[in-house]
Write an enzyme that holds these catalytic residues in place. Structure first.
Site, PDB file in Angstrom:
ATOM      1  N   HIS A  47      -6.749  -9.305  -7.128  1.00 49.80           N
ATOM      2  CA  HIS A  47      -7.711  -8.390  -6.506  1.00 49.80           C
ATOM      3  C   HIS A  47      -9.029  -8.625  -7.214  1.00 49.80           C
ATOM      4  O   HIS A  47      -9.145  -8.377  -8.419  1.00 49.80           O
ATOM      5  CB  HIS A  47      -7.236  -6.948  -6.676  1.00 49.80           C
ATOM      6  CG  HIS A  47      -8.081  -5.956  -5.940  1.00 49.80           C
ATOM      7  ND1 HIS A  47      -7.594  -4.739  -5.529  1.00 49.80           N
ATOM      8  CD2 HIS A  47      -9.382  -5.980  -5.545  1.00 49.80           C
ATOM      9  CE1 HIS A  47      -8.548  -4.064  -4.910  1.00 49.80           C
ATOM     10  NE2 HIS A  47      -9.641  -4.802  -4.917  1.00 49.80           N
ATOM     11  N   MET A  66       0.847  -1.192   0.000  1.00 51.00           N
ATOM     12  CA  MET A  66       0.000   0.000   0.000  1.00 51.00           C
ATOM     13  C   MET A  66       0.880   1.239   0.000  1.00 51.00           C
ATOM     14  O   MET A  66       1.691   1.432   0.913  1.00 51.00           O
ATOM     15  CB  MET A  66      -0.935  -0.007   1.219  1.00 51.00           C
ATOM     16  CG  MET A  66      -1.982  -1.112   1.170  1.00 51.00           C
ATOM     17  SD  MET A  66      -3.004  -1.222   2.669  1.00 51.00           S
ATOM     18  CE  MET A  66      -1.875  -2.093   3.780  1.00 51.00           C
ATOM     19  N   CYS A  82      -2.534  -1.602  -9.941  1.00 53.61           N
ATOM     20  CA  CYS A  82      -2.725  -0.235  -9.473  1.00 53.61           C
ATOM     21  C   CYS A  82      -3.388   0.619 -10.555  1.00 53.61           C
ATOM     22  O   CYS A  82      -2.911   0.655 -11.686  1.00 53.61           O
ATOM     23  CB  CYS A  82      -1.392   0.382  -9.066  1.00 53.61           C
ATOM     24  SG  CYS A  82      -1.533   2.065  -8.448  1.00 53.61           S
ATOM     25  N   GLN A 126       7.643  -5.291  -4.250  1.00 47.57           N
ATOM     26  CA  GLN A 126       6.742  -5.089  -5.379  1.00 47.57           C
ATOM     27  C   GLN A 126       7.321  -4.058  -6.335  1.00 47.57           C
ATOM     28  O   GLN A 126       7.678  -2.950  -5.927  1.00 47.57           O
ATOM     29  CB  GLN A 126       5.351  -4.627  -4.950  1.00 47.57           C
ATOM     30  CG  GLN A 126       4.405  -4.613  -6.165  1.00 47.57           C
ATOM     31  CD  GLN A 126       3.019  -4.098  -5.882  1.00 47.57           C
ATOM     32  OE1 GLN A 126       2.842  -2.935  -5.561  1.00 47.57           O
ATOM     33  NE2 GLN A 126       2.024  -4.966  -6.020  1.00 47.57           N
ATOM     34  N   LYS A 182       0.585  -9.475  -9.100  1.00 42.20           N
ATOM     35  CA  LYS A 182      -0.662  -9.039  -8.463  1.00 42.20           C
ATOM     36  C   LYS A 182      -1.481  -8.307  -9.522  1.00 42.20           C
ATOM     37  O   LYS A 182      -1.009  -7.326 -10.111  1.00 42.20           O
ATOM     38  CB  LYS A 182      -0.390  -8.120  -7.273  1.00 42.20           C
ATOM     39  CG  LYS A 182      -1.658  -7.716  -6.510  1.00 42.20           C
ATOM     40  CD  LYS A 182      -1.302  -6.944  -5.240  1.00 42.20           C
ATOM     41  CE  LYS A 182      -2.566  -6.705  -4.395  1.00 42.20           C
ATOM     42  NZ  LYS A 182      -3.491  -5.743  -4.989  1.00 42.20           N
ATOM     43  N   GLY A 239      -5.460  -5.826   3.071  1.00 44.06           N
ATOM     44  CA  GLY A 239      -4.854  -4.505   2.994  1.00 44.06           C
ATOM     45  C   GLY A 239      -5.245  -3.593   4.129  1.00 44.06           C
ATOM     46  O   GLY A 239      -4.689  -3.628   5.215  1.00 44.06           O
ATOM     47  N   ARG A 240      -6.258  -2.761   3.891  1.00 43.75           N
ATOM     48  CA  ARG A 240      -6.592  -1.706   4.851  1.00 43.75           C
ATOM     49  C   ARG A 240      -6.977  -2.235   6.227  1.00 43.75           C
ATOM     50  O   ARG A 240      -6.648  -1.614   7.243  1.00 43.75           O
ATOM     51  CB  ARG A 240      -7.704  -0.831   4.272  1.00 43.75           C
ATOM     52  CG  ARG A 240      -7.225   0.100   3.173  1.00 43.75           C
ATOM     53  CD  ARG A 240      -8.385   0.711   2.420  1.00 43.75           C
ATOM     54  NE  ARG A 240      -9.079  -0.276   1.604  1.00 43.75           N
ATOM     55  CZ  ARG A 240     -10.253  -0.084   1.032  1.00 43.75           C
ATOM     56  NH1 ARG A 240     -10.885   1.069   1.216  1.00 43.75           N
ATOM     57  NH2 ARG A 240     -10.815  -1.017   0.288  1.00 43.75           N
ATOM     58  N   GLY A 257     -11.495  -6.564   0.023  1.00 38.49           N
ATOM     59  CA  GLY A 257     -12.685  -6.614   0.856  1.00 38.49           C
ATOM     60  C   GLY A 257     -12.638  -7.529   2.060  1.00 38.49           C
ATOM     61  O   GLY A 257     -13.623  -7.627   2.791  1.00 38.49           O
TER      62      GLY A 257
END
Length: 329
Positions: free
Chosen positions: A164, A11, A93, A63, A132, A227-228, A206
């Site tokens: 993703h 991230m 991205c 990455q 990814k 992730g988040r 998610g």
């Protein structure tokens, strides 16, 4: 041990070396990723400082962003020489900056080029080369283009794929909106694992809890990338990972044990001329959901950039949690 069973997503502006060191105190086995590093910055810009990390961060993956096979190969060689455990190519991205450099999600439209990039990197490194990606971009039909994309990159030598489970809309949605608005399609990713059983596949997008990650793995996927949620609630996500997904003992028995490791790390960073904020900004979520969490965040946020502040800031924040009246008003 397959570190990809649970990984923390790369991230931008978040998963720097200080964030990764902090996360490593909570989980010894989850795979950690760098922020995206562009191959031009490494190869042409000489920005080798972007490869710096602590030995304690292993297992850790680099990455890369780029679209020139030979340049990516050189960047991958540099990453492997620096000791990274995996080299990952960003094909997901959606930012404007990435599109202008012809890499990231826009590469979903050029599977042959991605395959060339993977093959070039594989030729020069011995560590795994992974990709990814998204399930598609713009008006692509994911169920049609994704199998072809996977076929090409796997035949080129891709060792592992992180998908993703959303499309990326390169026009009309911001990078932030691309993380939330396009609908998730876990079923398609699961179908891809069934169609390509020999290829390791992790799912991203998610996932909010460790229980959700366990359920996805139980349904046949090889791993889950979070992730988040891992960034904002690191203890909730990472503290039980080693036991529940890796069959190992926990890295830390308490948040206090994590802080015991962070104090000398912060002190060393400050002694080298760094700022406390560089480290503590990643620690704001350690007490997420706990009594006093707001005061913990407040003290770290308000005091970390003040002159002369050092590792003792952690104890100031803990004291504020214990004595909330001290910060009343």
């Amino acid at each position: 041990m397959n570190a990809s069973r649970l990984s923390v997503a790369p991230m931008m502006d978040w998963t720097d070396r200080h964030c990764r060191f902090f996360h490593r105190q909570i989980s010894r086995h989850a795979l950690l990723y760098t922020e995206m590093v562009t191959s031009p910055a490494l190869v042409r810009g000489g920005a080798q400082h972007l490869l710096a990390y602590s030995d304690e961060e292993h297992p850790v993956a680099l990455q890369l962003g780029g679209s020139d096979p030979e340049e990516l190969a050189e960047a991958a060689r540099m990453g492997a020489a620096a000791g990274y455990d995996e080299i990952n190519l960003n094909v997901g991205c959606p930012s404007d900056r990435v599109q202008s450099g012809t890499f990231g999600a826009v590469l979903m439209k050029s599977p042959d080029l991605v395959a060339c990039c993977v093959a070039a990197m594989k030729r020069v490194v011995d560590v795994p080369v992974t990709v990814k990606c998204r399930i598609g971009v713009d008006d692509q039909e994911p169920e049609k283009i994704l199998p072809d994309f996977i076929t090409r990159v796997s035949e080129a030598g891709c060792d592992y794929l992180i998908i993703h489970a959303r499309k990326a809309w390169l026009q009309g949605l911001s990078p932030k909106e691309n993380r939330d608005i396009p609908p998730l399609d876990y079923g398609l990713v699961q179908d891809m694992k069934a169609r390509f059983p020999a290829l390791g596949i992790s799912i991203n997008g998610g996932v909010e809890t460790l229980a959700e990650a366990e359920a996805l793995i139980a349904q046949g996927l090889d791993g889950v990338m979070i992730g988040r949620a891992a960034y904002h609630r690191p203890w909730d996500i990472l503290s039980e990972v080693d036991v529940r997904l890796f069959g190992a003992s926990p890295a830390a028995s308490s948040r206090a044990q994590v802080l015991d490791a962070m104090r000398p790390y912060i002190a060393a960073h400050v002694a080298e001329g760094g700022k406390v904020h560089h480290v503590t900004r990643h620690m704001l979520g350690l007490y997420a959901g706990q009594p006093g969490a707001r005061l913990w965040r407040r003290v770290l946020s308000e005091r970390a950039n003040q002159p002369g502040v050092g590792a003792e800031l952690i104890d100031e924040a803990l004291e504020a949690m214990d004595q909330p009246d001290r910060l009343a008003g």
